[in-house]
Motif scaffolding. Structure first.
Motif, short mmCIF file in Angstrom:
data_model
loop_
_atom_site.label_atom_id
_atom_site.label_comp_id
_atom_site.label_asym_id
_atom_site.label_seq_id
_atom_site.Cartn_x
_atom_site.Cartn_y
_atom_site.Cartn_z
N PRO A 171 -4.92 4.05 8.21
CA PRO A 171 -3.87 3.33 7.46
C PRO A 171 -2.70 4.24 7.11
N LEU A 172 -3.00 5.50 6.81
CA LEU A 172 -1.96 6.47 6.49
C LEU A 172 -0.98 6.59 7.66
N LEU A 173 -1.55 6.81 8.84
CA LEU A 173 -0.74 6.96 10.05
C LEU A 173 0.13 5.75 10.31
N TRP A 174 -0.51 4.59 10.27
CA TRP A 174 0.18 3.39 10.74
C TRP A 174 1.21 2.90 9.74
N LEU A 175 0.88 3.04 8.46
CA LEU A 175 1.87 2.63 7.46
C LEU A 175 3.06 3.57 7.48
N ALA A 176 2.79 4.86 7.68
CA ALA A 176 3.90 5.82 7.77
C ALA A 176 4.79 5.47 8.95
N HIS A 177 4.16 5.10 10.04
CA HIS A 177 4.91 4.78 11.24
C HIS A 177 5.73 3.50 11.05
N ALA A 178 5.12 2.52 10.38
CA ALA A 178 5.82 1.26 10.12
C ALA A 178 7.02 1.53 9.21
N GLY A 209 0.80 -1.22 0.00
CA GLY A 209 0.00 0.00 0.00
C GLY A 209 0.83 1.27 0.00
N ARG A 210 2.15 1.11 -0.15
CA ARG A 210 3.04 2.27 -0.06
C ARG A 210 2.73 3.31 -1.14
N ALA A 211 2.57 2.84 -2.37
CA ALA A 211 2.33 3.76 -3.48
C ALA A 211 1.04 4.55 -3.27
N ALA A 212 -0.01 3.84 -2.85
CA ALA A 212 -1.30 4.50 -2.62
C ALA A 212 -1.17 5.54 -1.51
N MET A 213 -0.40 5.17 -0.48
CA MET A 213 -0.23 6.07 0.65
C MET A 213 0.52 7.34 0.25
N LEU A 214 1.59 7.16 -0.50
CA LEU A 214 2.38 8.33 -0.92
C LEU A 214 1.57 9.24 -1.83
N ALA A 215 0.78 8.64 -2.70
CA ALA A 215 -0.05 9.44 -3.61
C ALA A 215 -1.03 10.28 -2.80
N ARG A 216 -1.57 9.68 -1.77
CA ARG A 216 -2.54 10.40 -0.96
C ARG A 216 -1.87 11.51 -0.15
N LEU A 217 -0.71 11.17 0.41
CA LEU A 217 0.03 12.14 1.22
C LEU A 217 0.41 13.39 0.42
N ALA A 218 0.82 13.14 -0.83
CA ALA A 218 1.30 14.24 -1.65
C ALA A 218 0.22 15.29 -1.86
N ARG A 227 4.71 13.21 8.96
CA ARG A 227 5.30 14.47 8.47
C ARG A 227 6.62 14.21 7.74
N THR A 228 7.42 13.28 8.30
CA THR A 228 8.69 12.93 7.65
C THR A 228 8.41 12.38 6.25
N LEU A 229 7.45 11.48 6.20
CA LEU A 229 7.11 10.87 4.92
C LEU A 229 6.50 11.90 3.97
N HIS A 230 5.76 12.83 4.55
CA HIS A 230 5.11 13.88 3.75
C HIS A 230 6.15 14.68 2.99
N ARG A 231 7.27 14.97 3.67
CA ARG A 231 8.34 15.73 3.00
C ARG A 231 8.84 14.96 1.79
N HIS A 232 9.05 13.63 1.95
CA HIS A 232 9.51 12.81 0.83
C HIS A 232 8.48 12.84 -0.30
N ALA A 233 7.22 12.63 0.08
CA ALA A 233 6.16 12.54 -0.94
C ALA A 233 6.06 13.85 -1.71
N ARG A 234 6.10 14.99 -0.98
CA ARG A 234 6.04 16.29 -1.62
C ARG A 234 7.27 16.53 -2.48
#
Lengths: 255, 242
Positions: free
Chosen positions: A190-197, A95-104, A240-247
């Motif tokens: 799912p966004l929260l927990w996958l980011a944390h994982a 689900g990583r790709a879906a999560m990053l797309a959503r975060l961006a 937030r860390t992941l958000h920076r990558h996604a952005r």
């Protein structure tokens, strides 16, 4: 209690009725996102077409169209005959790709607001749970806190996270907070927990759950609240860390 | 003339309420036992709908859900099965069948044999009241669930039961509690408050330090700050400060 059955609460929302326009697309989107984010675990059977149509409040033919789209996207497989049905096929990347797309597409301000909301709900649930948990409640909470996800199960961590927080809300004896917890899990869980994982936080999550459960068991509302708030803050730090990558990757792609 | 309500009357009211409900469940249990007495009973052999509908639409019985939950393997055509109806809307009640997932591989499947409203009557062979609890699987409401086991030729075949929303229970009981001095609380066997006429204690709160085990054993516990009257043989007490 068989634990795969616990998340029915948030799952029920996946199957709630839909607004009128673009219904096949809406069914596809809702189921597709739930599968991509690991909310519907790999290998699980979807309800039958007629049953899905009833739950979404759409025609059977609409459901058939949506299932066709999901099949093409390789998110479900359908087997015919006895014991047949449509089975969830989790994406290989968990689900990583879906999560990053959503975060961006989320702003930092939106994220902060979501964090504020979830912190308030989780903290209050933990506070009330510490005041109101009886022996049976504590047994269930401790058992959930002690659970570990199988490493090869893509939806494992989100499900355990979801179960624990939902149970915490139920132990608080508040139907409203429980419904609010479900709504938040649907939006952001799912966004929260996958980011944390992704940030290597699975062990920290287990430890945090056990710390919250022990403060609840100790009947210490202030500590339970503080630990639940800290736990949710940590989850959002990872997002937030992941958000920076996604952005960052989105910006780089743009000419 | 003033009618003086005492704690004993409150306990009596709760016991009567529960016994009335369990008597209705006896009827349901007898029907279920009859339905599954034949060889290899199937889902279509269950004839509980009319009984459940009449219970759910009876304005004198504040029941939000009613039906039977089968022991695994009893029915020939479904390993797990819930035959359960729920009612929606107070003024114009609509009864509908609960759409529970009973395919063990499906997403929504829940192994109900682990849940207290099933497991307790199964283990003890006796009636059980679960709650107050937040029923996040089904109603999303604060609920009390009354269940009792059903046996055919000594064999456990499932449970019959009814859900009562705590809010409904409270609404009826508060009339009884009105004006009682000192204020009176109804608690379950964990000390969880079902209803209270004392504004300092509210529904869902846990009263800690109650001598519940002694009370259940029939001991008055005269040294405790609370005086308790057990609601007949139920795991509920009407209590007030000494």
């Amino acid at each position: 209690m068989v634990d795969r059955s616990l998340p029915l609460g948030p799952y029920a929302a996946v199957f709630a009725p839909l607004p009128a326009e673009g219904r096949a697309e809406a069914v596809t989107r809702r189921l597709g996102e739930a599968i991509a984010l690991g909310l519907l675990p790999d290998g699980c059977m979807l309800p039958h077409e007629g049953d899905l149509a009833d739950r979404f409040g759409v025609a059977t033919v609409t459901v058939r169209e949506a299932l066709g789209a999901l099949r093409e996207a390789d998110l479900i497989v359908t087997r015919r005959g006895r014991g047949g049905g449509s089975f969830v096929r989790s994406p290989a990347d968990g689900g990583r790709a879906a999560m990053l797309a959503r975060l961006a597409h989320l702003g930092l301000g939106d994220l902060r607001d979501l964090a504020d909301h979830y912190t308030a709900i989780s903290g209050r649930c933990a506070y009330l749970a510490a005041e109101r948990a009886d022996e049976d409640d504590l047994t269930r909470l401790h058992r959930l806190a002690a659970q570990r996800a199988a490493p090869d199960e893509p939806g494992g961590i989100p499900r355990l996270e979801g179960n624990f927080h939902l149970e915490l809300a139920a132990v608080a004896q508040s139907a409203r907070l429980t419904r609010e917890e479900m709504a938040l899990q649907r939006q952001a869980g799912p966004l929260l927990w996958l980011a944390h994982a992704e940030a290597g936080g699975a062990a920290a999550t287990t430890a945090a759950h056990e710390r919250i459960a022990s403060a609840v068991a100790g009947g210490d509302p202030g500590t339970a609240r503080a630990r639940a708030e800290d736990h949710v803050s940590e989850l959002f730090d990872s997002v937030r860390t992941l958000h920076r990558h996604a952005r960052g990757s989105r910006t780089r792609r743009t000419p | 003339m003033t009618v003086v309500t005492r704690q004993e009357d409150v306990a009596r009211w709760v016991a009567d309420f529960a016994h009335d409900l369990f008597e209705r469940l006896d009827v349901l249990a007898a029907r279920l036992a009859d339905d599954v007495s034949r060889d290899a009973p199937r889902r279509a052999d269950l004839r509980l709908e009319q009984l459940c509908r009449s219970m759910l639409t009876d304005p004198t019985v504040p029941v939000a859900g009613a039906g039977a939950v089968m022991a695994p393997g009893v029915l020939a055509d479904a390993p797990y099965w819930l035959e359960w109806w729920v009612v929606d809307g107070a003024s114009r009640p609509t009864v509908s069948k609960l759409a529970a997932e009973t395919d063990t591989r499906a997403i929504g499947f829940r192994d109900y044999t682990e849940l207290p409203w099933y497991s307790r009557p199964f283990e003890s062979g006796e009636r059980h009241i679960t709650g107050p609890y937040v029923d996040y699987v089904c109603t999303d409401q604060y609920t009390l669930t009354f269940t009792q086991p059903v046996h055919v030729a000594g064999e456990f075949v499932g449970i019959v039961g009814a859900d009562v929303l705590v809010a409904w229970f409270e609404e009826h009981l508060l009339e009884v509690l009105d004006g009682i001095e000192p204020p009176c609380l109804v608690v379950n066997a964990s000390g969880r408050i079902v209803t209270s006429s004392d504004p300092a204690w509210v529904t869902g709160d846990l009263v800690r330090g109650l001598p519940l085990a002694r009370w259940l054993a029939g001991d008055d516990a005269p040294d405790a700050p609370w005086r308790a009257t057990r609601c007949d043989d139920l795991p509920f007490f009407a209590i007030s400060r000494r």
